[in-house]
Design a protein around this motif. Structure first.
Motif, PDB file in Angstrom:
ATOM      1  N   LEU A 380       0.828  -1.204   0.000  1.00 48.08           N
ATOM      2  CA  LEU A 380       0.000   0.000   0.000  1.00 48.08           C
ATOM      3  C   LEU A 380       0.863   1.255   0.000  1.00 48.08           C
ATOM      4  N   ASP A 381       1.973   1.216   0.699  1.00 44.87           N
ATOM      5  CA  ASP A 381       2.852   2.373   0.762  1.00 44.87           C
ATOM      6  C   ASP A 381       3.465   2.685  -0.609  1.00 44.87           C
ATOM      7  N   VAL A 382       3.889   1.657  -1.328  1.00 45.28           N
ATOM      8  CA  VAL A 382       4.446   1.860  -2.668  1.00 45.28           C
ATOM      9  C   VAL A 382       3.366   2.358  -3.620  1.00 45.28           C
ATOM     10  N   LEU A 383       2.186   1.762  -3.545  1.00 50.19           N
ATOM     11  CA  LEU A 383       1.089   2.201  -4.406  1.00 50.19           C
ATOM     12  C   LEU A 383       0.744   3.669  -4.156  1.00 50.19           C
ATOM     13  N   THR A 384       0.793   4.079  -2.902  1.00 51.59           N
ATOM     14  CA  THR A 384       0.404   5.442  -2.545  1.00 51.59           C
ATOM     15  C   THR A 384       1.424   6.472  -3.000  1.00 51.59           C
ATOM     16  N   TRP A 385       2.689   6.258  -2.650  1.00 61.28           N
ATOM     17  CA  TRP A 385       3.685   7.314  -2.833  1.00 61.28           C
ATOM     18  C   TRP A 385       4.517   7.158  -4.090  1.00 61.28           C
ATOM     19  N   ASP A 386       4.791   5.954  -4.508  1.00 61.71           N
ATOM     20  CA  ASP A 386       5.629   5.743  -5.692  1.00 61.71           C
ATOM     21  C   ASP A 386       4.803   5.635  -6.967  1.00 61.71           C
ATOM     22  N   VAL A 387       3.709   4.884  -6.897  1.00 68.11           N
ATOM     23  CA  VAL A 387       2.806   4.804  -8.052  1.00 68.11           C
ATOM     24  C   VAL A 387       1.945   6.065  -8.125  1.00 68.11           C
ATOM     25  N   GLY A 388       1.438   6.515  -6.980  1.00 61.77           N
ATOM     26  CA  GLY A 388       0.605   7.714  -6.940  1.00 61.77           C
ATOM     27  C   GLY A 388      -0.857   7.439  -7.194  1.00 61.77           C
ATOM     28  N   ILE A 389      -1.394   6.360  -6.597  1.00 59.23           N
ATOM     29  CA  ILE A 389      -2.809   6.048  -6.780  1.00 59.23           C
ATOM     30  C   ILE A 389      -3.674   7.105  -6.105  1.00 59.23           C
ATOM     31  N   ASP A 390      -4.909   7.218  -6.575  1.00 60.90           N
ATOM     32  CA  ASP A 390      -5.867   8.171  -6.022  1.00 60.90           C
ATOM     33  C   ASP A 390      -6.826   7.529  -5.035  1.00 60.90           C
ATOM     34  N   GLY A 391      -6.830   6.206  -4.960  1.00 49.91           N
ATOM     35  CA  GLY A 391      -7.711   5.506  -4.038  1.00 49.91           C
ATOM     36  C   GLY A 391      -7.568   4.012  -4.264  1.00 49.91           C
ATOM     37  N   ILE A 392      -8.011   3.223  -3.279  1.00 50.61           N
ATOM     38  CA  ILE A 392      -7.887   1.776  -3.390  1.00 50.61           C
ATOM     39  C   ILE A 392      -9.112   1.105  -2.777  1.00 50.61           C
ATOM     40  N   PHE A 393      -9.629   0.134  -3.493  1.00 46.42           N
ATOM     41  CA  PHE A 393     -10.711  -0.695  -2.979  1.00 46.42           C
ATOM     42  C   PHE A 393     -10.151  -1.672  -1.958  1.00 46.42           C
ATOM     43  N   SER A 394     -10.936  -1.930  -0.923  1.00 52.32           N
ATOM     44  CA  SER A 394     -10.550  -2.923   0.068  1.00 52.32           C
ATOM     45  C   SER A 394     -11.767  -3.678   0.548  1.00 52.32           C
ATOM     46  N   ASP A 395     -11.581  -4.970   0.814  1.00 49.60           N
ATOM     47  CA  ASP A 395     -12.648  -5.763   1.410  1.00 49.60           C
ATOM     48  C   ASP A 395     -12.790  -5.483   2.902  1.00 49.60           C
ATOM     49  N   TRP A 396     -11.839  -4.767   3.469  1.00 55.19           N
ATOM     50  CA  TRP A 396     -11.901  -4.380   4.892  1.00 55.19           C
ATOM     51  C   TRP A 396     -11.369  -2.952   4.998  1.00 55.19           C
ATOM     52  N   PRO A 397     -12.240  -1.949   4.766  1.00 56.00           N
ATOM     53  CA  PRO A 397     -11.794  -0.571   4.613  1.00 56.00           C
ATOM     54  C   PRO A 397     -10.997  -0.007   5.787  1.00 56.00           C
ATOM     55  N   ALA A 398     -11.161  -0.542   6.981  1.00 55.53           N
ATOM     56  CA  ALA A 398     -10.436  -0.014   8.137  1.00 55.53           C
ATOM     57  C   ALA A 398      -8.931  -0.035   7.918  1.00 55.53           C
ATOM     58  N   THR A 399      -8.448  -1.043   7.207  1.00 53.66           N
ATOM     59  CA  THR A 399      -7.009  -1.155   6.950  1.00 53.66           C
ATOM     60  C   THR A 399      -6.502   0.065   6.194  1.00 53.66           C
ATOM     61  N   VAL A 400      -7.243   0.477   5.170  1.00 51.78           N
ATOM     62  CA  VAL A 400      -6.844   1.632   4.363  1.00 51.78           C
ATOM     63  C   VAL A 400      -7.135   2.930   5.092  1.00 51.78           C
ATOM     64  N   THR A 401      -8.255   2.998   5.796  1.00 57.14           N
ATOM     65  CA  THR A 401      -8.600   4.199   6.547  1.00 57.14           C
ATOM     66  C   THR A 401      -7.508   4.546   7.551  1.00 57.14           C
ATOM     67  N   TYR A 402      -7.004   3.538   8.246  1.00 60.29           N
ATOM     68  CA  TYR A 402      -5.939   3.762   9.218  1.00 60.29           C
ATOM     69  C   TYR A 402      -4.710   4.339   8.527  1.00 60.29           C
ATOM     70  N   TYR A 403      -4.327   3.747   7.426  1.00 58.12           N
ATOM     71  CA  TYR A 403      -3.142   4.206   6.692  1.00 58.12           C
ATOM     72  C   TYR A 403      -3.355   5.645   6.209  1.00 58.12           C
ATOM     73  N   ALA A 404      -4.521   5.929   5.655  1.00 60.35           N
ATOM     74  CA  ALA A 404      -4.791   7.265   5.115  1.00 60.35           C
ATOM     75  C   ALA A 404      -4.728   8.324   6.196  1.00 60.35           C
ATOM     76  N   ASN A 405      -5.246   8.029   7.371  1.00 60.63           N
ATOM     77  CA  ASN A 405      -5.208   8.973   8.469  1.00 60.63           C
ATOM     78  C   ASN A 405      -3.785   9.157   8.978  1.00 60.63           C
ATOM     79  N   CYS A 406      -3.066   8.054   9.116  1.00 61.12           N
ATOM     80  CA  CYS A 406      -1.707   8.126   9.644  1.00 61.12           C
ATOM     81  C   CYS A 406      -0.788   8.917   8.718  1.00 61.12           C
ATOM     82  N   MET A 407      -1.001   8.773   7.399  1.00 59.88           N
ATOM     83  CA  MET A 407      -0.166   9.456   6.408  1.00 59.88           C
ATOM     84  C   MET A 407      -0.677  10.841   6.034  1.00 59.88           C
ATOM     85  N   GLY A 408      -1.794  11.249   6.633  1.00 57.85           N
ATOM     86  CA  GLY A 408      -2.310  12.588   6.385  1.00 57.85           C
ATOM     87  C   GLY A 408      -2.854  12.786   4.998  1.00 57.85           C
ATOM     88  N   LEU A 409      -3.418  11.750   4.419  1.00 54.00           N
ATOM     89  CA  LEU A 409      -3.980  11.873   3.079  1.00 54.00           C
ATOM     90  C   LEU A 409      -5.295  12.656   3.134  1.00 54.00           C
TER      91      LEU A 409
END
Length: 409
Positions: A380-409
């Motif tokens: 997820l970290d590579v997809l976010t900062w190196d690839v530069g994705i705008d969003g990601i689907f997840s079967d368990w959104p809490a995993t991504v929500t936590y990352y997004a909040n922690c990284m200040g997205l």
């Protein structure tokens, strides 16, 4: 450059998270962090354990929260919103009386609902239940099967069904056995008659939850025009019209399709909604397609952009590869998409099983670099900062929500 991207933030889809009082992260993000190898990323994510969490458009609920809740049910959508998903998906298909409903496939009722437990409805299925067959040595010679489609039944009949976890048992001799088979990394704990949803009901619910919409127009399993005069374009327009009729602003809707013609239709026929339509790229099912060889792509990234496509959405594995040192890095595909100015949304985190077992389909390009579930955050970290994705689907959104909040997205 990577740290600068962290400071400056991402693209247009990543708006500042909106406060959502009921965001509940639960234990899974912490489990994944504890499972990570020591290093900067683990330390950074670990430092966010006590911070308040807000919903984020970076976190997209894939069919709701399908890791544990029956997909495309009210319960699954509510769970996704509570986990901070800023965008929630309804896959859209139609019934016999041409009403739009939320199902991943037009013909998946036999695995995602209890239709086979209703004899009067099971009798209407395209292909009735057929039990497995075995030889004298106990080897299976024919898998249990059934095919039940939304187009086999009316809206009222659809609404009488219960949603269940998407699964079936190929060894089944009875309907009850066939409706089992839930994968061992999921659960039937919440599969106690999920509330199936019409598309209109999903719009009202997701709106009430304060989230945005990403409806996917599913490819029909029946011949179009359906019933002689229901065309593909009529179907595509009907989906958009339901947002209009409920007063939803176009900028809150990210209409998707694997059918490029659907995306181009929305761009031409309804630009307000078409300008952020998403082309779901499933071309990897074509044997001639190679994500590392642009010459095998038709159309090219630039051709898509020239035709008005703003967002492309491939599976995660197509966006990453391994360099000579075994490090996860952006793929040629990712670089070409960015060079053409396309926004990138990707799917699906936490869908294909345990990473210690290789991770399955979604991790196939980086299998040698993953060996535990914590590596999900490395990807997820590579997809976010190196690839530069705008969003990601997840079967368990809490995993991504936590990352997004922690990284200040």
């Amino acid at each position: 450059m990577r740290m600068l991207r962290r400071i400056l933030g991402l693209g247009a889809l990543l708006v500042a998270p909106t406060l959502f009082a009921d965001v509940q992260i639960g234990p899974r993000p912490y489990y994944l962090i504890d499972d990570m190898e020591e290093g900067w990323l683990k330390s950074t994510l670990d430092s966010c354990r006590d911070m308040p969490m807000e919903k984020s458009d970076f976190s997209i609920g894939h069919r709701g929260a399908a890791l544990q809740f029956p997909e495309h049910t009210r319960e699954s959508y509510v769970a996704a919103a509570r986990m901070g998903a800023g965008i929630i998906e309804c896959d859209v298909t139609f019934t016999k009386d041409r009403q739009l409903v939320c199902r991943h496939s037009q013909c998946d009722l036999h695995t995602t609902t209890d239709i086979l437990a209703h004899p009067e409805l099971a009798a209407k299925c395209t292909q009735p239940f057929s039990p497995a067959e075995f030889d004298e040595n106990g080897n299976r010679t024919k898998a249990a099967s059934a095919v039940c489609c939304t187009s086999d039944i009316t809206l009222n009949e659809f609404k009488s069904l219960c949603g269940k976890m998407d699964a079936s048992n190929p060894d089944a001799l009875t309907v009850d056995e066939y409706m089992g088979g839930t994968a061992n990394y999921r659960t039937d704990l919440y599969a106690t008659c999920g509330t199936v949803m019409t598309h209109r009901e999903s719009i009202a619910l997701i709106s009430s939850l304060g989230a945005k919409f990403t409806p996917e127009l599913k490819e029909p399993s029946v011949t179009m025009p359906f019933q002689g005069d229901y065309t593909q374009q009529a179907y595509a327009q009907q989906m958009i019209d339901e947002y209009k009729s409920l007063g939803v602003r176009p900028e809150r809707v990210f209409a998707q399709s694997f059918n490029l013609d659907d995306v181009l239709f929305w761009i031409a026929a309804d630009p307000a909604f078409g300008r952020q339509a998403v082309y779901l790229d499933g071309r990897d099912s074509d044997a001639s397609f190679d994500p590392s060889k642009p010459a095998t792509w038709s159309p090219s990234m630039q051709q898509l952009a020239d035709r008005g496509v703003k967002y492309i959405a491939p599976p995660t594995w197509m966006l990453v590869t391994l360099d000579g040192d075994g490090k996860i890095v952006p793929s040629v595909y990712a670089g070409q998409a960015k060079s053409a100015g396309l926004g990138i949304i990707t799917w699906t985190l936490e869908r294909s099983g345990l990473l210690k077992d290789g991770g399955g389909y979604y991790y196939q390009s980086i299998t040698d670099a993953i060996d535990n579930d914590g590596d999900m955050y490395e990807l997820l970290d590579v997809l976010t900062w190196d690839v530069g994705i705008d969003g990601i689907f997840s079967d368990w959104p809490a995993t991504v929500t936590y990352y997004a909040n922690c990284m200040g997205l």
